[in-house]
Design a protein around this motif. Sequence first.
Motif, PDB file in Angstrom:
ATOM      1  N   LYS A 136       0.664  -5.218 -14.900  1.00 57.89           N
ATOM      2  CA  LYS A 136       1.637  -4.579 -15.794  1.00 57.89           C
ATOM      3  C   LYS A 136       1.558  -3.064 -15.652  1.00 57.89           C
ATOM      4  O   LYS A 136       2.596  -2.382 -15.553  1.00 57.89           O
ATOM      5  N   TYR A 137       0.346  -2.538 -15.643  1.00 65.64           N
ATOM      6  CA  TYR A 137       0.156  -1.095 -15.474  1.00 65.64           C
ATOM      7  C   TYR A 137       0.754  -0.624 -14.151  1.00 65.64           C
ATOM      8  O   TYR A 137       1.494   0.370 -14.106  1.00 65.64           O
ATOM      9  N   LEU A 138       0.457  -1.332 -13.068  1.00 72.33           N
ATOM     10  CA  LEU A 138       0.929  -0.931 -11.744  1.00 72.33           C
ATOM     11  C   LEU A 138       2.449  -1.043 -11.641  1.00 72.33           C
ATOM     12  O   LEU A 138       3.103  -0.156 -11.077  1.00 72.33           O
ATOM     13  N   LYS A 143       0.834  -1.209   0.000  1.00 74.47           N
ATOM     14  CA  LYS A 143       0.000   0.000   0.000  1.00 74.47           C
ATOM     15  C   LYS A 143       0.864   1.252   0.000  1.00 74.47           C
ATOM     16  O   LYS A 143       0.542   2.253  -0.669  1.00 74.47           O
ATOM     17  N   LEU A 144       1.958   1.214   0.730  1.00 74.13           N
ATOM     18  CA  LEU A 144       2.887   2.344   0.765  1.00 74.13           C
ATOM     19  C   LEU A 144       3.463   2.609  -0.620  1.00 74.13           C
ATOM     20  O   LEU A 144       3.535   3.755  -1.077  1.00 74.13           O
ATOM     21  N   ILE A 145       3.848   1.537  -1.318  1.00 73.27           N
ATOM     22  CA  ILE A 145       4.382   1.657  -2.672  1.00 73.27           C
ATOM     23  C   ILE A 145       3.349   2.274  -3.612  1.00 73.27           C
ATOM     24  O   ILE A 145       3.638   3.220  -4.360  1.00 73.27           O
ATOM     25  N   PHE A 146       2.131   1.747  -3.578  1.00 71.74           N
ATOM     26  CA  PHE A 146       1.084   2.247  -4.490  1.00 71.74           C
ATOM     27  C   PHE A 146       0.703   3.685  -4.162  1.00 71.74           C
ATOM     28  O   PHE A 146       0.446   4.484  -5.068  1.00 71.74           O
ATOM     29  N   SER A 147       0.645   4.021  -2.887  1.00 70.81           N
ATOM     30  CA  SER A 147       0.266   5.389  -2.516  1.00 70.81           C
ATOM     31  C   SER A 147       1.294   6.405  -2.991  1.00 70.81           C
ATOM     32  O   SER A 147       0.963   7.564  -3.242  1.00 70.81           O
ATOM     33  N   LEU A 150      -7.093  -1.939  -4.535  1.00 71.60           N
ATOM     34  CA  LEU A 150      -5.995  -2.335  -5.409  1.00 71.60           C
ATOM     35  C   LEU A 150      -5.019  -3.245  -4.664  1.00 71.60           C
ATOM     36  O   LEU A 150      -4.600  -4.289  -5.170  1.00 71.60           O
ATOM     37  N   VAL A 151      -4.662  -2.824  -3.460  1.00 71.92           N
ATOM     38  CA  VAL A 151      -3.738  -3.614  -2.644  1.00 71.92           C
ATOM     39  C   VAL A 151      -4.322  -4.986  -2.353  1.00 71.92           C
ATOM     40  O   VAL A 151      -3.647  -6.009  -2.485  1.00 71.92           O
ATOM     41  N   GLU A 152      -5.593  -5.009  -1.958  1.00 70.94           N
ATOM     42  CA  GLU A 152      -6.252  -6.277  -1.627  1.00 70.94           C
ATOM     43  C   GLU A 152      -6.269  -7.213  -2.826  1.00 70.94           C
ATOM     44  O   GLU A 152      -5.988  -8.414  -2.702  1.00 70.94           O
ATOM     45  N   ARG A 153      -6.573  -6.666  -3.995  1.00 76.22           N
ATOM     46  CA  ARG A 153      -6.669  -7.503  -5.195  1.00 76.22           C
ATOM     47  C   ARG A 153      -5.294  -8.062  -5.587  1.00 76.22           C
ATOM     48  O   ARG A 153      -5.136  -9.264  -5.813  1.00 76.22           O
TER      49      ARG A 153
END
Length: 239
Positions: free
Chosen positions: A224-226, A137-141, A184-187
């Motif tokens: 891939k997008y993420l 989650k930290l990475i995505f945020s 997103l993180v959960e998925r």
Amino acid sequence: MSIQLFDVENKTLEQLVALTNEILLCVSMEYDMDFKIYKLNHIQKQIGDNTVYNMNFTPKGYEQIPMLYFNNALNAYDERLAYLSYYQVIEYFFIRAQNNFFLNIFAEFDLENIDHNELRKILTKYKRVSNERCTLKLIFSNSVDITKFKDWINSSPEYQQKYCHSEKLAIDISMNDENILSKLVERVYSYRCSIAHAKGDVDEYIAIPFINNQIIANELPLLKYLAFEVINKFSQDNI
């Protein structure tokens, strides 16, 4: 396919390979065209039709190890291996994200007048983000622009169907940014655990890998997008 490079006379072969890989990655993201490296034989040496694609490209110096993982995913014939390779791109930056988080909160700490209770709070916050799901989650945020992500989802009815109307782990893009990020993180984490067999973290989360290859294949465009957003963001921070 041919790529024309300018002002590269003083670059080493290693630098040219890195630059070419970065170009191919950007082509993959912009045109959804993935390339594999293979040797030509006499059958394949035939004249074909040429199409010219134009793309604005500014080298960002993507790091080679996560680039290697990304290329492994693009070249993988197995959906599970491709998923895990994309995930490795993200995972590569886990420690860096954790360290940056610690440095940011520690920068506010007064070293001249040490308050041990406040220091303990800082260490507790750092420990909290150290498990895999929280680090994800930290990475995505830090790397995923939710507005841009919504545009990507809305760019394709197929993406909307796969990710917003799936039976499990659907992402409701009408929610606020924080909730979308959590979904997103959960998925991503749930599928990662399912693919990598039983995988537990400090929360004793366990997933059983009973999912077929088509379901995994459906997740590849999202991951891939993420993965690209993550490598792009952290490469920019490294410049």
